[in-house]
Design an enzyme around this catalytic site. Sequence first.
Site, PDB file in Angstrom:
ATOM      1  N   CYS A  58       0.072   3.929   2.738  1.00 27.54           N
ATOM      2  CA  CYS A  58       0.572   3.263   4.169  1.00 27.54           C
ATOM      3  C   CYS A  58       1.848   3.796   4.001  1.00 27.54           C
ATOM      4  CB  CYS A  58       0.423   1.744   4.031  1.00 27.54           C
ATOM      5  SG  CYS A  58      -1.386   1.262   4.062  1.00 27.54           S
ATOM      6  N   CYS A  84       0.879  -1.151  -0.015  1.00 27.04           N
ATOM      7  CA  CYS A  84      -0.025  -0.025   0.052  1.00 27.04           C
ATOM      8  C   CYS A  84       0.798   1.239  -0.101  1.00 27.04           C
ATOM      9  CB  CYS A  84      -0.910  -0.095   1.306  1.00 27.04           C
ATOM     10  SG  CYS A  84      -1.885   1.658   1.568  1.00 27.04           S
TER      11      CYS A  84
END
Length: 104
Positions: free
Chosen positions: A33, A30
């Site tokens: 993230c 991600c």
Amino acid sequence: MAIAVNDSNFEEVVLKAEVPVLVDFWAEWCGPCKMMLPIVEEISKEFEGKLVVAKVNVDEGSAAAKYGIRNIPTILFFKNGEVADKQVGAVPKTTLISKINALL
């Protein structure tokens, strides 16, 4: 430093904590993230002793499903074992600090 949390230690680290807990739900793949990683680490240092900072890899275990995490990064704020607030998506550090200060 943020504590890696999984199914085996989630209850102990998050639900039984004596201080509020920030739980960062993330995944290795991600991009947003990864953008949040340094912010979460800074917060863990700045609020040491006042706040537990934990990270849950959504690809490992069932905590993400249990809390209905559908988008990552998602940060859940726990107080007294209950979800007290939530932040979905990458946000500035100031946004998280405002939410933390509301819990303390």
